[in-house]
Design an enzyme around this catalytic site. Structure first.
Site, PDB file in Angstrom:
ATOM      1  N   LYS A   1       0.840  -1.219   0.000  1.00 40.45           N
ATOM      2  CA  LYS A   1       0.000   0.000   0.000  1.00 40.45           C
ATOM      3  C   LYS A   1       0.870   1.263   0.000  1.00 40.45           C
ATOM      4  O   LYS A   1       0.674   2.160  -0.812  1.00 40.45           O
ATOM      5  CB  LYS A   1      -0.930   0.027   1.229  1.00 40.45           C
ATOM      6  CG  LYS A   1      -1.826  -1.186   1.361  1.00 40.45           C
ATOM      7  CD  LYS A   1      -2.767  -1.068   2.537  1.00 40.45           C
ATOM      8  CE  LYS A   1      -2.079  -1.110   3.895  1.00 40.45           C
ATOM      9  NZ  LYS A   1      -1.613  -2.451   4.283  1.00 40.45           N
TER      10      LYS A   1
ATOM     11  N   ARG B   1      11.165  -0.992  12.540  1.00 43.37           N
ATOM     12  CA  ARG B   1       9.811  -1.063  13.100  1.00 43.37           C
ATOM     13  C   ARG B   1       9.666  -2.270  14.008  1.00 43.37           C
ATOM     14  O   ARG B   1       9.907  -3.404  13.578  1.00 43.37           O
ATOM     15  CB  ARG B   1       8.779  -1.116  11.958  1.00 43.37           C
ATOM     16  CG  ARG B   1       8.464   0.240  11.394  1.00 43.37           C
ATOM     17  CD  ARG B   1       7.556   0.168  10.194  1.00 43.37           C
ATOM     18  NE  ARG B   1       6.279  -0.495  10.442  1.00 43.37           N
ATOM     19  CZ  ARG B   1       5.262  -0.478   9.582  1.00 43.37           C
ATOM     20  NH1 ARG B   1       5.387   0.185   8.435  1.00 43.37           N
ATOM     21  NH2 ARG B   1       4.140  -1.095   9.862  1.00 43.37           N
TER      22      ARG B   1
ATOM     23  N   ARG C   1      -0.777  -9.266  13.427  1.00 44.92           N
ATOM     24  CA  ARG C   1      -1.277  -8.231  12.498  1.00 44.92           C
ATOM     25  C   ARG C   1      -2.120  -8.875  11.397  1.00 44.92           C
ATOM     26  O   ARG C   1      -3.141  -8.325  10.993  1.00 44.92           O
ATOM     27  CB  ARG C   1      -0.105  -7.460  11.880  1.00 44.92           C
ATOM     28  CG  ARG C   1       0.551  -6.518  12.879  1.00 44.92           C
ATOM     29  CD  ARG C   1       1.914  -6.081  12.415  1.00 44.92           C
ATOM     30  NE  ARG C   1       1.891  -5.232  11.241  1.00 44.92           N
ATOM     31  CZ  ARG C   1       2.977  -4.927  10.533  1.00 44.92           C
ATOM     32  NH1 ARG C   1       4.153  -5.416  10.872  1.00 44.92           N
ATOM     33  NH2 ARG C   1       2.883  -4.133   9.501  1.00 44.92           N
TER      34      ARG C   1
HETATM   35  P1  B4P Z   1       3.885  -1.839   2.301  1.00 47.73           P
HETATM   36  O1  B4P Z   1       2.796  -2.780   1.939  1.00 47.73           O
HETATM   37  O2  B4P Z   1       4.010  -0.639   1.515  1.00 47.73           O
HETATM   38  O3  B4P Z   1       3.630  -1.573   3.851  1.00 47.73           O
HETATM   39  P2  B4P Z   1       2.187  -1.271   4.353  1.00 47.73           P
HETATM   40  O4  B4P Z   1       1.407  -2.546   4.185  1.00 47.73           O
HETATM   41  O5  B4P Z   1       1.751   0.003   3.745  1.00 47.73           O
HETATM   42  O6  B4P Z   1       2.143  -0.989   5.836  1.00 47.73           O
HETATM   43  P3  B4P Z   1       1.465  -1.844   6.983  1.00 47.73           P
HETATM   44  O7  B4P Z   1       0.043  -2.304   6.679  1.00 47.73           O
HETATM   45  O8  B4P Z   1       2.429  -2.890   7.363  1.00 47.73           O
HETATM   46  O9  B4P Z   1       1.440  -0.851   8.118  1.00 47.73           O
HETATM   47  P4  B4P Z   1       0.688   0.563   8.322  1.00 47.73           P
HETATM   48  O10 B4P Z   1       1.698   1.595   8.323  1.00 47.73           O
HETATM   49  O11 B4P Z   1      -0.500   0.755   7.431  1.00 47.73           O
HETATM   50  O12 B4P Z   1       5.294  -2.495   2.194  1.00 47.73           O
HETATM   51  C1  B4P Z   1       5.630  -3.743   2.697  1.00 47.73           C
HETATM   52  C2  B4P Z   1       7.006  -4.191   2.213  1.00 47.73           C
HETATM   53  O13 B4P Z   1       6.844  -4.917   0.989  1.00 47.73           O
HETATM   54  C3  B4P Z   1       7.980  -3.062   1.894  1.00 47.73           C
HETATM   55  O14 B4P Z   1       9.233  -3.392   2.428  1.00 47.73           O
HETATM   56  C4  B4P Z   1       8.064  -3.019   0.372  1.00 47.73           C
HETATM   57  O15 B4P Z   1       9.342  -2.672  -0.108  1.00 47.73           O
HETATM   58  C5  B4P Z   1       7.743  -4.455  -0.001  1.00 47.73           C
HETATM   59  N1  B4P Z   1       7.044  -4.520  -1.294  1.00 47.73           N
HETATM   60  C6  B4P Z   1       6.082  -3.685  -1.750  1.00 47.73           C
HETATM   61  N2  B4P Z   1       5.673  -4.063  -2.967  1.00 47.73           N
HETATM   62  C7  B4P Z   1       6.379  -5.193  -3.291  1.00 47.73           C
HETATM   63  C8  B4P Z   1       6.390  -6.064  -4.425  1.00 47.73           C
HETATM   64  N3  B4P Z   1       5.612  -5.868  -5.482  1.00 47.73           N
HETATM   65  N4  B4P Z   1       7.233  -7.123  -4.415  1.00 47.73           N
HETATM   66  C9  B4P Z   1       8.054  -7.339  -3.359  1.00 47.73           C
HETATM   67  N5  B4P Z   1       8.102  -6.552  -2.260  1.00 47.73           N
HETATM   68  C10 B4P Z   1       7.262  -5.478  -2.222  1.00 47.73           C
HETATM   69  O16 B4P Z   1       0.111   0.317   9.786  1.00 47.73           O
HETATM   70  C11 B4P Z   1       0.946  -0.002  10.891  1.00 47.73           C
HETATM   71  C12 B4P Z   1       0.132  -0.116  12.167  1.00 47.73           C
HETATM   72  O17 B4P Z   1      -0.507   1.160  12.469  1.00 47.73           O
HETATM   73  C13 B4P Z   1      -1.062  -1.089  12.162  1.00 47.73           C
HETATM   74  O18 B4P Z   1      -0.647  -2.407  12.422  1.00 47.73           O
HETATM   75  C14 B4P Z   1      -1.949  -0.493  13.268  1.00 47.73           C
HETATM   76  O19 B4P Z   1      -1.463  -0.842  14.544  1.00 47.73           O
HETATM   77  C15 B4P Z   1      -1.778   1.014  13.094  1.00 47.73           C
HETATM   78  N6  B4P Z   1      -2.796   1.582  12.211  1.00 47.73           N
HETATM   79  C16 B4P Z   1      -2.583   2.141  10.974  1.00 47.73           C
HETATM   80  N7  B4P Z   1      -3.758   2.547  10.431  1.00 47.73           N
HETATM   81  C17 B4P Z   1      -4.732   2.235  11.336  1.00 47.73           C
HETATM   82  C18 B4P Z   1      -6.160   2.364  11.320  1.00 47.73           C
HETATM   83  N8  B4P Z   1      -6.806   2.881  10.278  1.00 47.73           N
HETATM   84  N9  B4P Z   1      -6.852   1.928  12.415  1.00 47.73           N
HETATM   85  C19 B4P Z   1      -6.219   1.410  13.467  1.00 47.73           C
HETATM   86  N10 B4P Z   1      -4.885   1.242  13.531  1.00 47.73           N
HETATM   87  C20 B4P Z   1      -4.137   1.630  12.475  1.00 47.73           C
END
Ligand code: B4P
Length: 190
Positions: free
Chosen positions: A14, A134, A146
């Site tokens: 995302k 993290r 998670r």
């Molecule tokens: P991303 O996929 O970009 O990470 P993310 O999911 O956006 O973040 P996540 O869901 O973990 O945490 P968030 O900050 O929203 O990347 C993942 C990895 O994959 C990266 O290293 C990237 O390089 C790699 N990657 C990406 N694309 C790829 C591909 N095509 N091939 C290979 N590798 C790839 O939330 C964190 C915490 O905040 C939550 O757990 C919760 O506690 C809290 N939180 C956030 N929003 C909330 C809400 N609305 N309500 C309640 N709590 C909330």
């Protein structure tokens, strides 16, 4: 306005894809995870509260998250649209977002849901742990939690938007460029 929800489990890409879409469409990027992490870094009261949940892989309570998101949306003067990244994560958040946008005379245009299977998610998060610092990426038990929380509380949000005819599933496996192209195709088809 073009208002996109980028949806998917932790590690689905995302954050990675949001960076590309905001550039192309000139949208405001609101990542609730990033906002919480900025507050943790700044040692604010909100940050301390958020950290106590995030470090365990739990969701931050709805009321806190919704109020924070609302104030971020209302800060923007004359936006072309938004990318909501990591929000909504519960049905209560989805309802609150609909109400907020409705008050502004707009609505969600599309929910783009990145679909990635569990083993790949775990691999990506394990890799990210090496560079992100993290706490919630570093421990396999927290990653497991998670994903469990996602399945129980966040995945049902899909039905909310499917009911409105706004849900589009996107294959989240492949190169980052390939996935960006799939997302762009779906946006062009709105
Ligand atoms: P991303 O996929 O970009 O990470 P993310 O999911 O956006 O973040 P996540 O869901 O973990 O945490 P968030 O900050 O929203 O990347 C993942 C990895 O994959 C990266 O290293 C990237 O390089 C790699 N990657 C990406 N694309 C790829 C591909 N095509 N091939 C290979 N590798 C790839 O939330 C964190 C915490 O905040 C939550 O757990 C919760 O506690 C809290 N939180 C956030 N929003 C909330 C809400 N609305 N309500 C309640 N709590 C909330």
């Amino acid at each position: 306005m073009l208002n996109i929800i980028l949806f998917g489990p932790p590690g689905a890409g995302k954050g990675t894809q949001s960076e590309r879409l905001i550039e192309k469409y000139g949208l405001v990027h609101l990542s609730t995870g990033d906002i919480f992490r900025a507050n943790i870094k700044g040692e604010t009261e909100l940050g301390k509260l958020a950290k106590s949940y995030m470090d365990k892989g739990q969701l931050v309570p709805d009321e806190v998250t919704i109020n924070m998101l609302r104030s971020e949306v209302e800060k923007q003067a004359d936006p072309k649209g938004f990318i909501f990244d990591g929000f909504p994560r519960t049905n209560a958040q989805a309802k609150a977002l609909d109400e907020l946008l409705n008050d502004m005379g707009t609505e969600i245009s599309i929910m783009l849901a990145l679909e990635v299977e569990e083993n790949e998610l775990k691999e990506r998060l394990k890799k990210r742990a090496e560079v992100s610092g993290r706490v919630d990426d570093a421990d396999p038990a927290i990653i497991e939690n998670r994903i469990k929380v996602y399945d129980a509380e966040t995945a049902p949000v899909k039905d909310f938007y499917q009911g409105q005819g706004k849900y589009v599933g996107i294959d989240g496996i492949g190169s980052i460029d390939e996935i960006t192209s799939r997302l762009n195709e779906a946006i062009m088809a709105i």
